[in-house]
Design a protein around this motif. Structure first.
Motif, PDB file in Angstrom:
ATOM      1  N   LEU A   4     -13.754  64.423  76.469  1.00 33.23           N
ATOM      2  CA  LEU A   4     -15.135  64.911  76.452  1.00 33.23           C
ATOM      3  C   LEU A   4     -16.132  63.826  76.039  1.00 33.23           C
ATOM      4  O   LEU A   4     -17.311  63.905  76.390  1.00 33.23           O
ATOM      5  CB  LEU A   4     -15.244  66.111  75.500  1.00 33.23           C
ATOM      6  CG  LEU A   4     -16.552  66.906  75.534  1.00 33.23           C
ATOM      7  CD1 LEU A   4     -16.837  67.450  76.933  1.00 33.23           C
ATOM      8  CD2 LEU A   4     -16.522  68.047  74.515  1.00 33.23           C
TER       9      LEU A   4
ATOM     10  N   GLU B 211     -12.179  83.337  77.377  1.00 33.24           N
ATOM     11  CA  GLU B 211     -12.837  82.029  77.302  1.00 33.24           C
ATOM     12  C   GLU B 211     -14.153  82.124  76.541  1.00 33.24           C
ATOM     13  O   GLU B 211     -14.838  83.152  76.583  1.00 33.24           O
ATOM     14  CB  GLU B 211     -13.090  81.486  78.709  1.00 33.24           C
ATOM     15  CG  GLU B 211     -11.816  81.205  79.494  1.00 33.24           C
ATOM     16  CD  GLU B 211     -12.102  80.707  80.904  1.00 33.24           C
ATOM     17  OE1 GLU B 211     -13.290  80.503  81.225  1.00 33.24           O
ATOM     18  OE2 GLU B 211     -11.142  80.536  81.679  1.00 33.24           O
TER      19      GLU B 211
ATOM     20  N   THR C  15     -22.127  76.656  74.106  1.00 31.69           N
ATOM     21  CA  THR C  15     -21.659  75.272  74.126  1.00 31.69           C
ATOM     22  C   THR C  15     -20.822  74.996  72.884  1.00 31.69           C
ATOM     23  O   THR C  15     -20.556  75.902  72.082  1.00 31.69           O
ATOM     24  CB  THR C  15     -22.859  74.301  74.187  1.00 31.69           C
ATOM     25  OG1 THR C  15     -22.382  72.971  74.378  1.00 31.69           O
ATOM     26  CG2 THR C  15     -23.706  74.373  72.932  1.00 31.69           C
TER      27      THR C  15
ATOM     28  N   LYS D 162     -14.127  69.247  83.318  1.00 28.51           N
ATOM     29  CA  LYS D 162     -13.445  70.478  83.735  1.00 28.51           C
ATOM     30  C   LYS D 162     -12.380  70.919  82.740  1.00 28.51           C
ATOM     31  O   LYS D 162     -12.164  72.125  82.523  1.00 28.51           O
ATOM     32  CB  LYS D 162     -12.825  70.272  85.124  1.00 28.51           C
ATOM     33  CG  LYS D 162     -12.282  71.549  85.751  1.00 28.51           C
ATOM     34  CD  LYS D 162     -11.896  71.338  87.194  1.00 28.51           C
ATOM     35  CE  LYS D 162     -11.379  72.620  87.829  1.00 28.51           C
ATOM     36  NZ  LYS D 162     -12.350  73.730  87.775  1.00 28.51           N
TER      37      LYS D 162
ATOM     38  N   GLN E  11     -17.050  80.737  77.124  1.00 28.57           N
ATOM     39  CA  GLN E  11     -18.249  80.896  77.936  1.00 28.57           C
ATOM     40  C   GLN E  11     -18.421  82.318  78.465  1.00 28.57           C
ATOM     41  O   GLN E  11     -19.508  82.704  78.882  1.00 28.57           O
ATOM     42  CB  GLN E  11     -18.237  79.911  79.098  1.00 28.57           C
ATOM     43  CG  GLN E  11     -17.088  80.062  80.071  1.00 28.57           C
ATOM     44  CD  GLN E  11     -17.141  79.025  81.176  1.00 28.57           C
ATOM     45  OE1 GLN E  11     -18.207  78.498  81.500  1.00 28.57           O
ATOM     46  NE2 GLN E  11     -16.004  78.706  81.764  1.00 28.57           N
TER      47      GLN E  11
ATOM     48  N   GLN F 127     -12.403  71.036  79.643  1.00 30.50           N
ATOM     49  CA  GLN F 127     -12.925  71.769  78.489  1.00 30.50           C
ATOM     50  C   GLN F 127     -13.799  72.966  78.870  1.00 30.50           C
ATOM     51  O   GLN F 127     -14.271  73.680  77.997  1.00 30.50           O
ATOM     52  CB  GLN F 127     -13.724  70.811  77.579  1.00 30.50           C
ATOM     53  CG  GLN F 127     -12.923  69.648  77.032  1.00 30.50           C
ATOM     54  CD  GLN F 127     -11.723  70.094  76.211  1.00 30.50           C
ATOM     55  OE1 GLN F 127     -11.660  71.213  75.729  1.00 30.50           O
ATOM     56  NE2 GLN F 127     -10.745  69.201  76.056  1.00 30.50           N
ATOM     57  N   GLN F 128     -14.011  73.174  80.158  1.00 31.88           N
ATOM     58  CA  GLN F 128     -14.870  74.289  80.570  1.00 31.88           C
ATOM     59  C   GLN F 128     -14.276  75.641  80.205  1.00 31.88           C
ATOM     60  O   GLN F 128     -15.004  76.596  79.929  1.00 31.88           O
ATOM     61  CB  GLN F 128     -15.128  74.227  82.085  1.00 31.88           C
ATOM     62  CG  GLN F 128     -16.048  73.092  82.502  1.00 31.88           C
ATOM     63  CD  GLN F 128     -16.270  73.059  84.004  1.00 31.88           C
ATOM     64  OE1 GLN F 128     -15.864  73.969  84.729  1.00 31.88           O
ATOM     65  NE2 GLN F 128     -16.902  72.002  84.489  1.00 31.88           N
ATOM     66  N   ASP F 129     -12.955  75.743  80.226  1.00 31.18           N
ATOM     67  CA  ASP F 129     -12.311  77.023  79.955  1.00 31.18           C
ATOM     68  C   ASP F 129     -11.780  77.101  78.520  1.00 31.18           C
ATOM     69  O   ASP F 129     -10.758  77.751  78.250  1.00 31.18           O
ATOM     70  CB  ASP F 129     -11.178  77.275  80.944  1.00 31.18           C
ATOM     71  CG  ASP F 129     -10.130  76.162  80.922  1.00 31.18           C
ATOM     72  OD1 ASP F 129     -10.358  75.143  80.234  1.00 31.18           O
ATOM     73  OD2 ASP F 129      -9.092  76.300  81.597  1.00 31.18           O
TER      74      ASP F 129
ATOM     75  N   TYR G  10     -20.922  75.011  78.856  1.00 32.48           N
ATOM     76  CA  TYR G  10     -19.557  74.627  79.206  1.00 32.48           C
ATOM     77  C   TYR G  10     -19.438  74.151  80.654  1.00 32.48           C
ATOM     78  O   TYR G  10     -18.627  73.278  80.968  1.00 32.48           O
ATOM     79  CB  TYR G  10     -18.609  75.806  78.971  1.00 32.48           C
ATOM     80  CG  TYR G  10     -18.412  76.133  77.508  1.00 32.48           C
ATOM     81  CD1 TYR G  10     -17.468  75.451  76.744  1.00 32.48           C
ATOM     82  CD2 TYR G  10     -19.172  77.111  76.883  1.00 32.48           C
ATOM     83  CE1 TYR G  10     -17.289  75.738  75.402  1.00 32.48           C
ATOM     84  CE2 TYR G  10     -19.006  77.413  75.544  1.00 32.48           C
ATOM     85  CZ  TYR G  10     -18.069  76.720  74.807  1.00 32.48           C
ATOM     86  OH  TYR G  10     -17.896  77.008  73.480  1.00 32.48           O
ATOM     87  N   GLN G  11     -20.251  74.720  81.546  1.00 30.24           N
ATOM     88  CA  GLN G  11     -20.143  74.345  82.958  1.00 30.24           C
ATOM     89  C   GLN G  11     -20.552  72.895  83.198  1.00 30.24           C
ATOM     90  O   GLN G  11     -20.238  72.323  84.247  1.00 30.24           O
ATOM     91  CB  GLN G  11     -20.986  75.278  83.845  1.00 30.24           C
ATOM     92  CG  GLN G  11     -22.475  75.233  83.585  1.00 30.24           C
ATOM     93  CD  GLN G  11     -22.917  76.228  82.529  1.00 30.24           C
ATOM     94  OE1 GLN G  11     -22.116  76.648  81.698  1.00 30.24           O
ATOM     95  NE2 GLN G  11     -24.180  76.619  82.567  1.00 30.24           N
ATOM     96  N   ASN G  12     -21.263  72.283  82.240  1.00 31.34           N
ATOM     97  CA  ASN G  12     -21.660  70.881  82.374  1.00 31.34           C
ATOM     98  C   ASN G  12     -20.682  69.931  81.690  1.00 31.34           C
ATOM     99  O   ASN G  12     -20.925  68.723  81.645  1.00 31.34           O
ATOM    100  CB  ASN G  12     -23.058  70.670  81.792  1.00 31.34           C
ATOM    101  CG  ASN G  12     -24.138  71.135  82.754  1.00 31.34           C
ATOM    102  OD1 ASN G  12     -23.856  71.602  83.852  1.00 31.34           O
ATOM    103  ND2 ASN G  12     -25.386  71.021  82.339  1.00 31.34           N
ATOM    104  N   MET G  13     -19.604  70.458  81.137  1.00 28.75           N
ATOM    105  CA  MET G  13     -18.601  69.614  80.485  1.00 28.75           C
ATOM    106  C   MET G  13     -17.527  69.205  81.497  1.00 28.75           C
ATOM    107  O   MET G  13     -17.450  69.760  82.598  1.00 28.75           O
ATOM    108  CB  MET G  13     -17.934  70.378  79.331  1.00 28.75           C
ATOM    109  CG  MET G  13     -18.872  70.782  78.220  1.00 28.75           C
ATOM    110  SD  MET G  13     -17.968  71.684  76.935  1.00 28.75           S
ATOM    111  CE  MET G  13     -19.347  72.251  75.923  1.00 28.75           C
TER     112      MET G  13
END
Length: 572
Positions: free
Chosen positions: A258, A142, A192, A229, A144, A231-233, A224-227
């Protein structure tokens, strides 16, 4: 060069398929030997540059997180590139392009709108290149998880804050794609993703706003953790696939859920294609990250001169596209030179060292008014025959299997081409030359042989290369065709002479017409299910036959082509 700790070195790796990837490996090898690779602060990659740039970054992550800064040496960087030059060639010999359609299950899955050839190639990048290097990370890798936390560094390490005291810089990796929505650059980083801020908004003293599009898709400041879910991975394979998503060849990669246009109450779905559409050299991202020194490796497809140009509409459109791309690359580099200065730029491209002729006009007597002005080639000064350099500049920009001869030629070319320019650029003490695998091709690139030139000539082609180097393959092909015709001639003859042939053609055309205009011909709507069934059966048949052929090619033809391009065979 100025004190490296007070400067910011940017490395740009252009697009150009696997041709570019192999070329960039040669540059990375030279940079490692000259001790400059450890000082790079930003790596901006496009398309083929992203494929190899992501692989190098994973190896670098392993190094920086396993050895303390004081223990890291230039030899560590050389060792990384030595691994890459071998493993990357082995991985790409599997023929990534053909393997996209070599799996029955995956091909069947592509009937759905949420899975395409682009998704499949993202999986192959991860499977062939990345997962074996990133063993400590999730599979697939991933974006991130690419963040580098160097051994002995602070737990909240960030390249913008904590690189000042390091000898081995932790670089920022920027994978560049293009949004079809607004025609802007889209950046993937370990932090990001999204469209970067415009240069005008970063400098309040500038009041000229060139980009007048009404919407800009901001990057998530918290990462990514603020996107959402979904798109986080975001996987590294998909980011690279987006960066290398050649328009027309691969389906654009969508980033769903997004963004929302709240005024028009509509979802905004960025559709990403090859980063080369916006900036095929990757220079723009280095400027946005405020680099002060630039190393630009351009192995993209070069526009050549044509004495006679095809003037049919399709050929003209292709040629115009080449003109526009050539113009963008040239203006981008000229802008960089005028802004930064030539002494702060190392620029490589596949036409470096080639000569040029300025052709005189014909005078009123029908004779050349003057003799041609000739600029002699200089590629021999860095150990490459001009004829070889010309052929390398014409080599295909594809994602298929490259032979040892092709790959080593590209690596050695960049390695030799960059040697003197980097030495002047860095003023650093160069380490002794290492025993690179690709230097095996050195003699062939200076003292030409017919066999070597033939292989480089074949390397220009996208299709049919195996038939060009192994002409005996035509024998079984013709034999199989002849056998099929011989045993089927009775049926073929009957069809050709039968009066039903015309009727069959009429029914076939009628079926197509009905399937496409069934709403208009509502009185024949009962025929539509049969037409749709026939259409689906036809697609299924082509899918099966196509997959069988691709598997046959990968198992039988691809190894033959690679065998013809082995160094051992060339040396004989």
């Amino acid at each position: 060069m100025a004190n490296q700790t007070s400067e910011k070195i940017g490395l740009a790796l252009s697009g150009g398929g696997l041709r570019a990837s192999f070329f960039h490996i040669g540059l990375l090898a030279q940079m490692a030997e000259q001790g400059v690779l450890k000082s790079v602060a930003v790596i901006s990659t496009v398309s083929g540059g992203s494929i190899i740039g992501a692989l190098y970054y994973l190896h670098l992550k392993n190094l920086l997180e396993s050895k303390s800064d004081k223990d890291i040496t230039d030899q560590d960087y050389i060792d990384i590139i030595k691994i890459i030059e071998v493993e990357f060639l082995e991985a790409t010999e599997k023929n990534i392009r053909m393997n996209v359609l070599a799996d029955f299950q995956k091909n069947y899955q592509m009937r759905n709108s949420n899975y395409s050839r682009s998704d499949r190639i993202a999986e192959l990048y991860n499977e062939y290149l990345y997962k074996s290097v990133a063993k400590s990370l999730d599979n697939p890798v991933e974006m991130q998880t690419l963040k580098i936390y160097p051994l002995g560094g602070p737990k909240d390490f960030h390249p913008k804050k904590h690189n000042a005291d390091r000898k081995a810089i932790v670089p920022i990796l920027v994978l560049n794609a293009t949004t079809l929505n607004a025609g802007r650059n889209w950046q993937f980083t370990a932090q990001t993703m999204g469209e970067p801020p415009s240069r005008e908004s970063e400098d309040n003293s500038k009041k000229i706003y060139i980009d007048k599009k009404s919407i800009r898709l901001r990057r998530a400041t918290g990462g990514y953790q603020n996107m959402v879910k979904e798109q986080q991975d975001m996987s590294l394979g998909h980011a690279v696939a987006a960066s290398a998503c050649v328009p027309g060849l691969f389906t654009p990669l969508a980033v769903s859920n997004l963004y929302t246009d709240n005024i028009n109450n509509e979802a905004i779905v960025p559709q990403l294609v090859d980063g080369g559409v916006f900036d095929n050299q990757g220079i723009e991202s280095l400027i946005k990250y405020k680099c002060t020194y630039f190393i630009v490796s351009d192995a993209s497809g070069q526009m050549g001169m044509e004495n006679e140009v095809d003037t049919d509409p399709f050929s003209v459109l292709l040629r115009v596209s080449s003109v526009l791309q050539d113009r963008v690359r040239t203006e981008s580099l000229l802008h960089l030179i005028s802004t930064i200065g030539e002494d702060k730029i190392v620029f490589l491209d596949l036409r470096k060292g080639l000569g040029q002729r300025e052709i005189s006009w014909i005078n009123e007597r029908g004779e050349p008014a003057e003799g041609d002005k000739v600029t002699d080639p200089t590629s021999q000064t860095f150990g490459v025959n001009p004829e070889v350099q010309e052929k390398l500049s014409l080599m295909r920009t594809d994602l298929d299997a490259f032979t040892e001869v092709e790959a080593y030629s590209l690596m050695f070319d960049a390695y030799q081409m960059s040697k003197n320019d980097l030495a002047q650029f860095t003023n650093a003490k160069q380490l002794p030359e290492s025993s690179w695998q690709f230097t095996k091709i050195a003699d062939s690139m200076k003292d030409l042989t017919p066999e070597y030139l033939k292989q480089l000539e074949v390397a220009k082609s996208v299709f049919g290369k195996a038939l060009m180097v192994s002409t005996w393959l035509w024998i079984p092909i013709i034999a199989i065709f002849a056998i099929i015709v011989f045993y089927s001639w009775g049926s073929i003859s009957q069809v050709l002479t039968s009066s039903i042939t015309l009727l069959a053609i009429i029914l076939w055309l009628a079926t197509i017409f009905i399937s496409k205009f069934s709403k208009v011909l509502s009185f024949l709507k009962y025929l539509r299910p049969h037409a749709l069934l026939a259409k689906r059966l036809g697609r299924a048949l082509w899918l099966v036959l196509g997959t069988v052929f691709i598997i046959f090619y990968l198992k039988c033809i691809n190894p033959l082509y690679l065998a013809q391009g082995r160094m051992a065979k060339l040396k004989k």
